[in-house]
Design a protein around this motif. Structure first.
Motif, PDB file in Angstrom:
ATOM      1  N   MET A 182       0.848  -1.191   0.000  1.00 47.66           N
ATOM      2  CA  MET A 182       0.000   0.000   0.000  1.00 47.66           C
ATOM      3  C   MET A 182       0.887   1.245   0.000  1.00 47.66           C
ATOM      4  O   MET A 182       1.798   1.355   0.828  1.00 47.66           O
ATOM      5  N   THR A 183       0.611   2.152  -0.916  1.00 53.34           N
ATOM      6  CA  THR A 183       1.389   3.381  -1.032  1.00 53.34           C
ATOM      7  C   THR A 183       0.596   4.560  -0.475  1.00 53.34           C
ATOM      8  O   THR A 183      -0.602   4.469  -0.233  1.00 53.34           O
ATOM      9  N   GLY A 184       1.301   5.681  -0.289  1.00 47.38           N
ATOM     10  CA  GLY A 184       0.646   6.907   0.160  1.00 47.38           C
ATOM     11  C   GLY A 184       0.140   6.860   1.578  1.00 47.38           C
ATOM     12  O   GLY A 184      -0.826   7.552   1.922  1.00 47.38           O
ATOM     13  N   VAL A 185       0.759   6.069   2.451  1.00 44.37           N
ATOM     14  CA  VAL A 185       0.302   5.924   3.841  1.00 44.37           C
ATOM     15  C   VAL A 185       0.860   7.058   4.682  1.00 44.37           C
ATOM     16  O   VAL A 185       2.074   7.286   4.722  1.00 44.37           O
ATOM     17  N   ALA A 186      -0.041   7.790   5.359  1.00 47.76           N
ATOM     18  CA  ALA A 186       0.388   8.887   6.224  1.00 47.76           C
ATOM     19  C   ALA A 186       0.587   8.433   7.665  1.00 47.76           C
ATOM     20  O   ALA A 186       1.503   8.886   8.348  1.00 47.76           O
ATOM     21  N   ARG A 187      -0.250   7.541   8.121  1.00 47.45           N
ATOM     22  CA  ARG A 187      -0.169   7.071   9.502  1.00 47.45           C
ATOM     23  C   ARG A 187      -0.754   5.662   9.582  1.00 47.45           C
ATOM     24  O   ARG A 187      -1.712   5.341   8.878  1.00 47.45           O
ATOM     25  N   VAL A 188      -0.154   4.825  10.434  1.00 47.76           N
ATOM     26  CA  VAL A 188      -0.665   3.476  10.598  1.00 47.76           C
ATOM     27  C   VAL A 188      -0.426   3.032  12.031  1.00 47.76           C
ATOM     28  O   VAL A 188       0.629   3.279  12.613  1.00 47.76           O
ATOM     29  N   GLU A 189      -1.422   2.384  12.608  1.00 48.86           N
ATOM     30  CA  GLU A 189      -1.285   1.765  13.922  1.00 48.86           C
ATOM     31  C   GLU A 189      -1.471   0.266  13.766  1.00 48.86           C
ATOM     32  O   GLU A 189      -2.471  -0.190  13.193  1.00 48.86           O
ATOM     33  N   LEU A 190      -0.508  -0.489  14.272  1.00 47.77           N
ATOM     34  CA  LEU A 190      -0.576  -1.943  14.233  1.00 47.77           C
ATOM     35  C   LEU A 190      -0.665  -2.450  15.668  1.00 47.77           C
ATOM     36  O   LEU A 190       0.094  -2.010  16.528  1.00 47.77           O
ATOM     37  N   ARG A 191      -1.574  -3.369  15.908  1.00 39.82           N
ATOM     38  CA  ARG A 191      -1.727  -3.915  17.254  1.00 39.82           C
ATOM     39  C   ARG A 191      -2.118  -5.386  17.162  1.00 39.82           C
ATOM     40  O   ARG A 191      -2.574  -5.863  16.114  1.00 39.82           O
ATOM     41  N   VAL A 192      -1.940  -6.088  18.276  1.00 39.20           N
ATOM     42  CA  VAL A 192      -2.282  -7.493  18.323  1.00 39.20           C
ATOM     43  C   VAL A 192      -3.442  -7.696  19.282  1.00 39.20           C
ATOM     44  O   VAL A 192      -3.506  -7.067  20.345  1.00 39.20           O
ATOM     45  N   GLU A 193      -4.378  -8.547  18.890  1.00 39.73           N
ATOM     46  CA  GLU A 193      -5.505  -8.923  19.736  1.00 39.73           C
ATOM     47  C   GLU A 193      -5.294 -10.366  20.173  1.00 39.73           C
ATOM     48  O   GLU A 193      -5.512 -11.307  19.403  1.00 39.73           O
ATOM     49  N   PRO A 194      -4.857 -10.577  21.420  1.00 36.56           N
ATOM     50  CA  PRO A 194      -4.525 -11.938  21.872  1.00 36.56           C
ATOM     51  C   PRO A 194      -5.740 -12.860  21.862  1.00 36.56           C
ATOM     52  O   PRO A 194      -6.819 -12.508  22.338  1.00 36.56           O
ATOM     53  N   GLY A 195      -5.552 -14.029  21.293  1.00 31.23           N
ATOM     54  CA  GLY A 195      -6.583 -15.062  21.318  1.00 31.23           C
ATOM     55  C   GLY A 195      -7.882 -14.692  20.660  1.00 31.23           C
ATOM     56  O   GLY A 195      -8.936 -15.256  20.992  1.00 31.23           O
ATOM     57  N   ALA A 196      -7.850 -13.771  19.705  1.00 31.56           N
ATOM     58  CA  ALA A 196      -9.091 -13.289  19.098  1.00 31.56           C
ATOM     59  C   ALA A 196      -9.679 -14.252  18.072  1.00 31.56           C
ATOM     60  O   ALA A 196     -10.822 -14.089  17.648  1.00 31.56           O
ATOM     61  N   LEU A 197      -8.922 -15.263  17.663  1.00 31.09           N
ATOM     62  CA  LEU A 197      -9.348 -16.123  16.571  1.00 31.09           C
ATOM     63  C   LEU A 197      -9.229 -17.590  16.977  1.00 31.09           C
ATOM     64  O   LEU A 197      -8.258 -17.995  17.620  1.00 31.09           O
ATOM     65  N   THR A 198     -10.232 -18.375  16.622  1.00 32.39           N
ATOM     66  CA  THR A 198     -10.197 -19.822  16.810  1.00 32.39           C
ATOM     67  C   THR A 198     -10.062 -20.473  15.433  1.00 32.39           C
ATOM     68  O   THR A 198     -10.813 -20.153  14.509  1.00 32.39           O
ATOM     69  N   VAL A 199      -9.082 -21.380  15.311  1.00 31.20           N
ATOM     70  CA  VAL A 199      -8.778 -21.981  14.011  1.00 31.20           C
ATOM     71  C   VAL A 199      -8.796 -23.498  14.137  1.00 31.20           C
ATOM     72  O   VAL A 199      -8.141 -24.069  15.019  1.00 31.20           O
ATOM     73  N   TYR A 200      -9.563 -24.152  13.267  1.00 29.21           N
ATOM     74  CA  TYR A 200      -9.505 -25.608  13.206  1.00 29.21           C
ATOM     75  C   TYR A 200      -8.098 -26.038  12.773  1.00 29.21           C
ATOM     76  O   TYR A 200      -7.553 -25.518  11.795  1.00 29.21           O
ATOM     77  N   SER A 201      -7.527 -26.997  13.507  1.00 29.39           N
ATOM     78  CA  SER A 201      -6.154 -27.388  13.207  1.00 29.39           C
ATOM     79  C   SER A 201      -5.902 -28.830  13.619  1.00 29.39           C
ATOM     80  O   SER A 201      -6.293 -29.254  14.709  1.00 29.39           O
ATOM     81  N   PRO A 202      -5.178 -29.601  12.770  1.00 25.61           N
ATOM     82  CA  PRO A 202      -4.789 -30.961  13.149  1.00 25.61           C
ATOM     83  C   PRO A 202      -3.757 -30.982  14.259  1.00 25.61           C
ATOM     84  O   PRO A 202      -3.492 -32.059  14.818  1.00 25.61           O
ATOM     85  N   GLN A 203      -3.149 -29.840  14.608  1.00 25.02           N
ATOM     86  CA  GLN A 203      -2.132 -29.825  15.656  1.00 25.02           C
ATOM     87  C   GLN A 203      -2.681 -30.348  16.984  1.00 25.02           C
ATOM     88  O   GLN A 203      -1.957 -30.985  17.738  1.00 25.02           O
ATOM     89  N   VAL A 204      -3.924 -30.061  17.288  1.00 23.45           N
ATOM     90  CA  VAL A 204      -4.503 -30.527  18.529  1.00 23.45           C
ATOM     91  C   VAL A 204      -4.594 -32.046  18.546  1.00 23.45           C
ATOM     92  O   VAL A 204      -4.303 -32.717  19.537  1.00 23.45           O
ATOM     93  N   ALA A 205      -4.961 -32.598  17.395  1.00 26.97           N
ATOM     94  CA  ALA A 205      -5.062 -34.055  17.305  1.00 26.97           C
ATOM     95  C   ALA A 205      -3.717 -34.717  17.516  1.00 26.97           C
ATOM     96  O   ALA A 205      -3.621 -35.818  18.040  1.00 26.97           O
TER      97      ALA A 205
END
Length: 490
Positions: free
Chosen positions: A465-488
């Protein structure tokens, strides 16, 4: 003392060791022997490969020091031909200064350099290095004191490089946090958004998805539809208990945002070119993801948010984006492209080495960017922002072992210090970027970037993305649940 020792060597009886030592001393000329040993060690990943690289680095430093400096400062005649039996004497005899011994320096440097990384390999190579050093006296190429001083120079060179290409911090084990999610037999209650334009093939995988999840609903994204708007509409449709997505990271991010907003679990069916997020949540195998959906196996995942402004302060254009993986300002996208290109062309090269070569070329040819980071104006070459901590801890990270650590991984390279480019290139060449004063690494929950003069060019999950004057980046802990074989897998 030298003369007396050479006389003792001359009195040794003729035997099979004479041709063996003659062969050994010739094999070590121009470090051919050590290059060959390093090639064998490099066939095995991990410590042997790193030990080989460290050994050759020490040889290069020792050889340069002895041949370009030592022999010029310490001119000395070599032993006379009559000092040893004719059958043993090296022919032709070297014409450079006898002091110090370059063969001995390289032998000691390689064995010591390898030993600094792998003590067991260093111990195994020590007798070979000692035999090379002795062969120089046995064949009349050097006086014993030449060998002693050369060996000391080699050990010193290896010790001088002990902080170069230090042992990489091991990547932590991949760990996940299980999260509750509904089991959807046959995919009943799952709606999958398919982006047929994703990936190199640009095809419609609807038939394959129906084989994996015959009860799921499928929505194929049209060219005139926006993935974020369609995802929000699907997330609020009656009977929808989870959303799935087939596409690249950009499409996955749009669906992930809708899932987080509505509290729905997400199923990722990797269909993009790189699929970084799918790899980190173990979703590259769509059939195994389908099994996780039907059995309700899911993990918790953080979500990155990007709020940016474009245009002038008087009439800003604001937009919100989801960041699944990374964002960057400056040269990072070019660095990654060069690293991936090198890894394709030189598959035998370690990933860390490919990243270092790409960084050397990128920073040697480019110009810095001025940006205000959390209120402080800085002149940088690049700023990397990872949603979660990435490894290795250098300028070209590759993997993210934990997807819910609640952190932004920030890595900046400053262009402000005196001789910053030279210091950076030196650090890249010696593998010491992490300790260089031009590099900084930290973690945070959020970071704000503002343009200082020229608008910023911001890359988020590969989208520029070009022409950006200001940007705020942040993290939302645990905001998403994802199906995954890792648990299995436990």
């Amino acid at each position: 003392m030298d003369v007396a020792l050479v006389e003792r060597v001359a009195q040794l009886p003729r035997g099979a060791w004479d041709p063996s030592l003659s062969w050994l001393t010739r094999a070590a000329t121009h470090s051919k022997l050590w290059i060959g040993v390093a090639g064998v060690l490099a066939l095995k990943k991990g410590n042997p490969r790193r030990a080989a690289a460290h050994g050759l680095l020490a040889v290069a430093l020792a050889s340069a020091g002895v041949n370009l400096l030592g022999k010029r400062l310490l001119p000395r005649a070599r032993p006379h031909p009559e000092s040893l039996p004719l059958h043993r004497f090296l022919h032709p005899q070297p014409t450079s200064s006898s002091l110090p011994s370059g063969h001995s320096a390289s032998a000691a440097a390689f064995a010591t350099g390898v030993g600094l990384v792998s003590p067991a390999l260093g111990v195994a190579l020590a007798p070979v290095a000692a035999a090379v050093a002795y062969s120089r006296v046995h064949t009349g190429a050097h006086w014993p004191s030449d060998v002693v001083l050369g060996s000391a120079c080699g050990v010193g060179a290896a010790l001088a490089t002990r902080s170069w290409w230090t042992r990489a911090e091991p990547t932590p084990p991949h760990t996940t946090t299980p999260a509750p999610a509904p089991a959807l037999p046959a995919g009943e209650g799952l709606t999958v958004l398919v982006n047929p334009a994703s990936g190199p093939g640009s095809s419609d995988p609807s038939d394959e998805i129906r084989e994996w999840l015959p009860g799921a609903s499928i929505h194929v994204l049209r060219e005139d539809e926006d993935a974020s708007e369609v995802s929000r509409s699907l997330a609020t449709s009656p009977g929808v208990r989870a959303l799935g997505v087939w596409g690249g990271d950009g499409t996955v991010g749009a669906v992930a945002g809708a899932c987080a907003a509505e509290g729905l679990p997400l199923a990722v069916l990797a269909g993009g070119t790189f699929n970084h997020f799918a790899r980190d949540v173990d979703s590259l195998d769509a059939a195994r993801v389908a099994e996780a959906v039907m059995s309700g196996h899911a993990i918790r995942c953080d979500l990155g948010r990007v709020e940016l402004q474009r245009g002038s302060p008087d009439s800003p254009e604001e937009s919100d984006l989801v960041m699944l993986n990374t964002a960057s300002v400056g040269l990072y996208p070019n660095l990654v492209r060069r690293r991936d290109h090198i890894m394709r062309d030189l598959p035998w090269l370690p990933k860390r080495g490919a990243g270092a070569l790409a960084a050397l070329r990128t920073f040697a040819l480019s110009s810095p960017t001025t940006v205000t980071i959390d209120g402080t104006r800085r002149r940088i070459w690049t700023l990397f922002v990872g949603r979660g901590r990435y490894w290795p801890r250098d300028l070209a990270p590759l993997e993210r072992p934990v997807v819910d650590d609640g952190a932004l991984d920030l890595r900046g390279v400053s262009a402000r210090p005196r001789l910053a480019r030279l210091r950076l290139l030196t650090a890249l060449a010696t593998g010491t970027v992490e300790r260089s004063p031009v590099a900084r690494e930290w973690t945070a929950r959020s970071v704000t970037l503002e343009s200082s003069g020229e608008p910023l060019v911001l890359a988020v999950d590969g989208e520029v993305m070009t022409g950006v004057a200001r940007v705020e980046l942040r993290v939302e802990p645990g905001a998403l649940t994802v199906y995954s074989p890792q648990v299995a897998k436990g």
